[in-house]
Scaffold this active site. Structure first.
Site, PDB file in Angstrom:
ATOM      1  N   ASP A  31       0.848  -1.195   0.000  1.00  0.00           N
ATOM      2  CA  ASP A  31       0.000   0.000   0.000  1.00  0.00           C
ATOM      3  C   ASP A  31       0.888   1.250   0.000  1.00  0.00           C
ATOM      4  O   ASP A  31       1.901   1.312   0.707  1.00  0.00           O
ATOM      5  CB  ASP A  31      -0.885  -0.022   1.256  1.00  0.00           C
ATOM      6  CG  ASP A  31      -2.043   0.946   1.192  1.00  0.00           C
ATOM      7  OD1 ASP A  31      -3.199   0.486   1.225  1.00  0.00           O
ATOM      8  OD2 ASP A  31      -1.791   2.171   1.128  1.00  0.00           O
ATOM      9  N   ASN A  87     -13.066  -3.066   3.142  1.00  0.00           N
ATOM     10  CA  ASN A  87     -14.100  -2.041   3.211  1.00  0.00           C
ATOM     11  C   ASN A  87     -15.027  -2.123   1.996  1.00  0.00           C
ATOM     12  O   ASN A  87     -14.559  -2.241   0.874  1.00  0.00           O
ATOM     13  CB  ASN A  87     -13.444  -0.650   3.255  1.00  0.00           C
ATOM     14  CG  ASN A  87     -12.477  -0.500   4.420  1.00  0.00           C
ATOM     15  OD1 ASN A  87     -12.731  -0.999   5.508  1.00  0.00           O
ATOM     16  ND2 ASN A  87     -11.355   0.178   4.191  1.00  0.00           N
ATOM     17  N   GLN A  94     -14.377   2.653   1.940  1.00  0.00           N
ATOM     18  CA  GLN A  94     -13.800   2.226   0.650  1.00  0.00           C
ATOM     19  C   GLN A  94     -13.557   3.459  -0.215  1.00  0.00           C
ATOM     20  O   GLN A  94     -14.463   4.275  -0.431  1.00  0.00           O
ATOM     21  CB  GLN A  94     -14.748   1.255  -0.077  1.00  0.00           C
ATOM     22  CG  GLN A  94     -14.135   0.690  -1.358  1.00  0.00           C
ATOM     23  CD  GLN A  94     -15.024  -0.355  -2.035  1.00  0.00           C
ATOM     24  OE1 GLN A  94     -16.171  -0.564  -1.654  1.00  0.00           O
ATOM     25  NE2 GLN A  94     -14.473  -1.000  -3.057  1.00  0.00           N
ATOM     26  N   HIS A 100     -10.577  -5.153  -2.785  1.00  0.00           N
ATOM     27  CA  HIS A 100      -9.222  -5.436  -2.306  1.00  0.00           C
ATOM     28  C   HIS A 100      -9.272  -5.753  -0.822  1.00  0.00           C
ATOM     29  O   HIS A 100     -10.118  -5.231  -0.093  1.00  0.00           O
ATOM     30  CB  HIS A 100      -8.275  -4.254  -2.566  1.00  0.00           C
ATOM     31  CG  HIS A 100      -8.786  -2.953  -2.062  1.00  0.00           C
ATOM     32  ND1 HIS A 100      -9.743  -2.219  -2.729  1.00  0.00           N
ATOM     33  CD2 HIS A 100      -8.496  -2.241  -0.939  1.00  0.00           C
ATOM     34  CE1 HIS A 100     -10.016  -1.119  -2.045  1.00  0.00           C
ATOM     35  NE2 HIS A 100      -9.277  -1.110  -0.948  1.00  0.00           N
TER      36      HIS A 100
HETATM   37  P1  AMP Z   1      -9.816   1.504   0.753  1.00  0.00           P
HETATM   38  O1  AMP Z   1      -9.931   2.772   1.537  1.00  0.00           O
HETATM   39  O2  AMP Z   1     -10.208   0.275   1.529  1.00  0.00           O
HETATM   40  O3  AMP Z   1     -10.520   1.590  -0.586  1.00  0.00           O
HETATM   41  O4  AMP Z   1      -8.275   1.319   0.487  1.00  0.00           O
HETATM   42  C1  AMP Z   1      -7.597   1.907  -0.562  1.00  0.00           C
HETATM   43  C2  AMP Z   1      -6.142   1.755  -0.250  1.00  0.00           C
HETATM   44  O5  AMP Z   1      -5.417   1.830  -1.461  1.00  0.00           O
HETATM   45  C3  AMP Z   1      -5.569   2.838   0.661  1.00  0.00           C
HETATM   46  O6  AMP Z   1      -4.953   2.207   1.784  1.00  0.00           O
HETATM   47  C4  AMP Z   1      -4.555   3.577  -0.205  1.00  0.00           C
HETATM   48  O7  AMP Z   1      -3.415   3.970   0.502  1.00  0.00           O
HETATM   49  C5  AMP Z   1      -4.220   2.522  -1.241  1.00  0.00           C
HETATM   50  N1  AMP Z   1      -3.808   3.007  -2.554  1.00  0.00           N
HETATM   51  C6  AMP Z   1      -4.447   3.907  -3.329  1.00  0.00           C
HETATM   52  N2  AMP Z   1      -3.806   4.047  -4.515  1.00  0.00           N
HETATM   53  C7  AMP Z   1      -2.746   3.194  -4.475  1.00  0.00           C
HETATM   54  C8  AMP Z   1      -1.710   2.864  -5.392  1.00  0.00           C
HETATM   55  N3  AMP Z   1      -1.615   3.450  -6.593  1.00  0.00           N
HETATM   56  N4  AMP Z   1      -0.799   1.942  -5.023  1.00  0.00           N
HETATM   57  C9  AMP Z   1      -0.874   1.344  -3.806  1.00  0.00           C
HETATM   58  N5  AMP Z   1      -1.837   1.605  -2.911  1.00  0.00           N
HETATM   59  C10 AMP Z   1      -2.755   2.518  -3.228  1.00  0.00           C
END
Ligand code: AMP
Ligand code: ZN
Length: 134
Positions: A31, A87, A94, A100
């Site tokens: 992440d 989430n 989310q 994911h």
């Molecule tokens: P969620 O809030 O459950 O949708 O989680 C999204 C997650 O994706 C967050 O923890 C972000 O830090 C992570 N994230 C968003 N864009 C990227 C990316 N390009 N590469 C890696 N992680 C990402």
């Protein structure tokens, strides 16, 4: 693959990522905004917006992979525990609408708070909720 979806692009290798595991169904990446050292995301290569849309076959594989990754990461990172978080929907936190699973290593005194605040409920309310679900 959805052209407008960043996780479709990452999962399928069109955008580079810090990949720690890959097979024909999944890519596991670090992440970019980690809660703790080693915070990783399991991304299915096939697009589903959330758990409701996830094919049963993918759902059945994802927790087996989570177990495998958590076991390996615990050994490699010497973490003290793990949160597995997923989430669904904006209200649940989310932000990327491609299913994911978060793998969050936990360390003593890491200062993170991933737990919820418990509330009080009566037996009557619990009974009503139970009856509304079954
Ligand atoms: P969620 O809030 O459950 O949708 O989680 C999204 C997650 O994706 C967050 O923890 C972000 O830090 C992570 N994230 C968003 N864009 C990227 C990316 N390009 N590469 C890696 N992680 C990402
Ligand atoms: Zn996608």
């Amino acid at each position: 693959m959805l052209d407008s979806c960043i996780f479709c692009k990452i999962a399928n290798g069109a955008i580079p990522s810090k990949t720690i595991y890959e097979d024909e169904d999944f890519r596991v990446i670090l992440d970019l905004g980690p809660a703790t050292k080693g915070h990783a995301l399991i991304l299915p290569k096939e697009h589903s917006a959330n758990l409701y849309e996830l094919p049963d076959e993918t759902a059945s594989k994802v927790m087996v992979l989570a177990k495998k990754m958590a076991t390996k990461m615990t050994e490699k990172l010497s973490c003290d525990g793990f949160n597995i978080v997923q989430n669904n929907g904006e209200v649940a936190g989310q932000t990327v609408m491609h299913y994911h699973l978060h793998l969050i290593p936990r360390y003593q005194d890491d200062g993170q708070k991933i737990l919820w605040k418990p509330t009080e409920v009566s037996q009557e309310e619990l009974e009503q909720v139970k009856n509304s679900i079954i």
